[in-house]
Motif scaffolding. Structure first.
Motif, PDB file in Angstrom:
ATOM      1  N   THR A 127       0.810  -1.225   0.000  1.00 65.83           N
ATOM      2  CA  THR A 127       0.000   0.000   0.000  1.00 65.83           C
ATOM      3  C   THR A 127       0.841   1.271   0.000  1.00 65.83           C
ATOM      4  O   THR A 127       0.304   2.368  -0.180  1.00 65.83           O
ATOM      5  CB  THR A 127      -0.931   0.047   1.228  1.00 65.83           C
ATOM      6  N   ASN A 128       2.143   1.153   0.198  1.00 63.14           N
ATOM      7  CA  ASN A 128       3.035   2.318   0.201  1.00 63.14           C
ATOM      8  C   ASN A 128       3.674   2.443  -1.177  1.00 63.14           C
ATOM      9  O   ASN A 128       4.596   1.712  -1.506  1.00 63.14           O
ATOM     10  CB  ASN A 128       4.099   2.156   1.293  1.00 63.14           C
ATOM     11  N   ASN A 129       3.169   3.373  -1.995  1.00 66.64           N
ATOM     12  CA  ASN A 129       3.552   3.423  -3.407  1.00 66.64           C
ATOM     13  C   ASN A 129       3.860   4.843  -3.872  1.00 66.64           C
ATOM     14  O   ASN A 129       3.540   5.816  -3.202  1.00 66.64           O
ATOM     15  CB  ASN A 129       2.413   2.852  -4.266  1.00 66.64           C
ATOM     16  N   SER A 130       4.469   4.922  -5.065  1.00 69.43           N
ATOM     17  CA  SER A 130       4.677   6.218  -5.705  1.00 69.43           C
ATOM     18  C   SER A 130       3.326   6.793  -6.121  1.00 69.43           C
ATOM     19  O   SER A 130       2.458   6.052  -6.588  1.00 69.43           O
ATOM     20  CB  SER A 130       5.569   6.075  -6.935  1.00 69.43           C
ATOM     21  N   GLY A 131       3.155   8.083  -5.982  1.00 72.56           N
ATOM     22  CA  GLY A 131       1.883   8.728  -6.306  1.00 72.56           C
ATOM     23  C   GLY A 131       1.734   9.010  -7.791  1.00 72.56           C
ATOM     24  O   GLY A 131       2.725   9.166  -8.505  1.00 72.56           O
ATOM     25  N   PRO A 132       0.490   9.084  -8.283  1.00 75.62           N
ATOM     26  CA  PRO A 132       0.249   9.367  -9.706  1.00 75.62           C
ATOM     27  C   PRO A 132       0.760  10.733 -10.135  1.00 75.62           C
ATOM     28  O   PRO A 132       1.180  10.912 -11.275  1.00 75.62           O
ATOM     29  CB  PRO A 132      -1.277   9.280  -9.831  1.00 75.62           C
ATOM     30  N   LEU A 133       0.719  11.713  -9.219  1.00 74.71           N
ATOM     31  CA  LEU A 133       1.212  13.055  -9.540  1.00 74.71           C
ATOM     32  C   LEU A 133       2.703  13.012  -9.873  1.00 74.71           C
ATOM     33  O   LEU A 133       3.155  13.622 -10.850  1.00 74.71           O
ATOM     34  CB  LEU A 133       0.964  13.998  -8.362  1.00 74.71           C
ATOM     35  N   PHE A 134       3.468  12.246  -9.082  1.00 77.68           N
ATOM     36  CA  PHE A 134       4.905  12.129  -9.315  1.00 77.68           C
ATOM     37  C   PHE A 134       5.194  11.349 -10.590  1.00 77.68           C
ATOM     38  O   PHE A 134       6.031  11.763 -11.411  1.00 77.68           O
ATOM     39  CB  PHE A 134       5.564  11.441  -8.115  1.00 77.68           C
TER      40      PHE A 134
END
Length: 404
Positions: A127-134
């Protein structure tokens, strides 16, 4: 001999810290520039992107939304990932917000006893992931100047984290001992209801907002510290040529994978700190740009040691272990790069590789022959990868069953 080994283990950390302090003085000028870059990156990218999410996820945690999402996702999360529906809140917010929001929410869920230790450790891993904005803005548009690349990396990133969640769920016991003894469904629901005592309303909104801001400031300052420290560490490793030594060790592996060896140093940098590594990889100019994209997919999935230590600092106040997180993130990086490789190979319109053409018929035939050879080579690599993945998963399953 045994005494020397024990003495070495005992003194290795102080020795490393002492040497690092000396190197800070020796490379003070470059370290000053690295510190400024780290602070600039934190102030201009991390704070605007993450601070609002930290505040509002803290506030959302004190509303009925957690309970609603728990009931809504229970029919999906339990059969798919073997975690309670309330884990859906961490999964969704972790995907939307980016590192390390997912870890913060899982840590909060564990502190409130809304998930068991085993469930929390598995939730932490996917559940700890890179965000879509980044991924879309910073990596896709900002670094590769291509929206399709950003969308591809986002899709494979989500697919890989789901894959890891399913694998960890299938290899875990259906109900662990803590769930049987302490947190059966009735008692879990009771805990959720008891958590509503802290539910925010107009009367305590100011107090809840102040508390959320204080907690978020503490977390964001912690992240800023890690960004700056790792910027300095990468600078020291680069100036002392230690990074060159590690990159030379990595080059044979890249050659084995038929990848350009120029990626060795940027890949090491990315394993240490995600943002710097992805930026450096995108700046390597080769005709087979698919290699840049595949390596970026791996780094986005893995997250780097900087993110790993951020997560460790967040969950240190709980009883959650980091072992499954480390294994899960490495698996996610592998799966993300593998899915990206398949997409680039079998969906032609998203492949940006530059292919040289020639009017000479013999050159064209040779090119086609090389392509056919390359195709069978890649099929062989895929087969080997799947076989190794199957063996590793079988071994992991046996080890995990013995430990549990």
């Amino acid at each position: 001999m045994k005494f020397l080994i024990l003495s070495f283990k005992k003194n290795i950390l102080p020795t490393i810290l002492f040497i690092t302090t000396i190197l800070l003085v020796i490379f003070s000028r470059s370290n000053l520039d690295a510190t400024k870059r780290g602070l600039e990156l934190w102030a201009t990218t991390v704070v605007p992107a993450l601070f609002p999410f930290f505040v509002f996820t803290n506030l959302l945690f004190q509303t009925k939304l957690v309970d609603i999402l728990g009931k809504l996702f229970d029919k999906i999360m339990r059969p798919l990932f073997n975690v309670p529906g309330i884990g859906g809140f961490a999964f969704v917010m972790g995907l939307i917000s980016g590192y390390p929001v997912g870890a913060k929410i899982v840590s909060d869920l564990r502190e409130e006893k809304l998930v068991t230790r085993s469930e929390g450790e598995r939730l932490l891993a996917f559940t700890n992931n890179s965000g879509p904005l980044f991924i879309l803005s910073s990596v896709g548009i900002g670094l590769f100047c291509d929206t399709k690349t950003g969308l591809l990396l986002l899709c494979t990133h989500i697919l890989s984290c789901i894959t890891v969640g399913i694998i960890l769920g299938k290899f875990s016991k259906k109900y662990d001992s803590e769930f049987k003894n302490m947190v059966k469904e009735k008692s879990r629901n009771t805990l959720i209801k008891n958590n509503k005592n802290k539910e925010i309303c107009m009367n305590n909104l100011g107090e809840a907002l102040a508390s959320s801001i204080n907690s978020s400031i503490s977390t964001i300052l912690l992240i800023g510290g890690f960004v700056v420290i790792f910027s300095v560490i990468i600078s020291i490793l680069n100036k002392s040529h230690i990074l060159d030594i590690f990159s030379n060790l990595l080059k044979p592996i890249l050659q084995l994978l038929n990848m350009d060896t120029d990626f060795a140093k940027p890949l090491i940098s990315g394993i240490l700190e995600l943002t710097n590594g992805v930026k450096q990889i995108s700046e390597i100019h080769i005709k087979a740009i698919s290699q840049n994209i595949i390596l970026c997919a791996f780094l986005l999935g893995f997250g780097g040691f900087s993110v790993l230590l951020q997560v460790f600092s967040i969950v240190s106040k709980t009883d959650l272990s980091m072992k499954k997180y480390v294994v899960g993130k490495f698996m996610q990086g592998i799966f993300a790069s593998f899915y990206t490789f398949l997409a680039l190979k079998f969906i032609p319109f998203i492949n940006l590789d530059i292919i040289e053409t020639s009017n000479n018929i013999s050159n064209t035939i040779n090119l086609q022959t090389n392509n056919i050879s390359s195709f069978f080579y890649n099929i062989g690599l895929i087969t080997i990868f799947l076989a190794l993945a199957f063996i590793i998963l079988r071994l992991f399953n046996k080890v995990y069953r013995k430990l549990t």
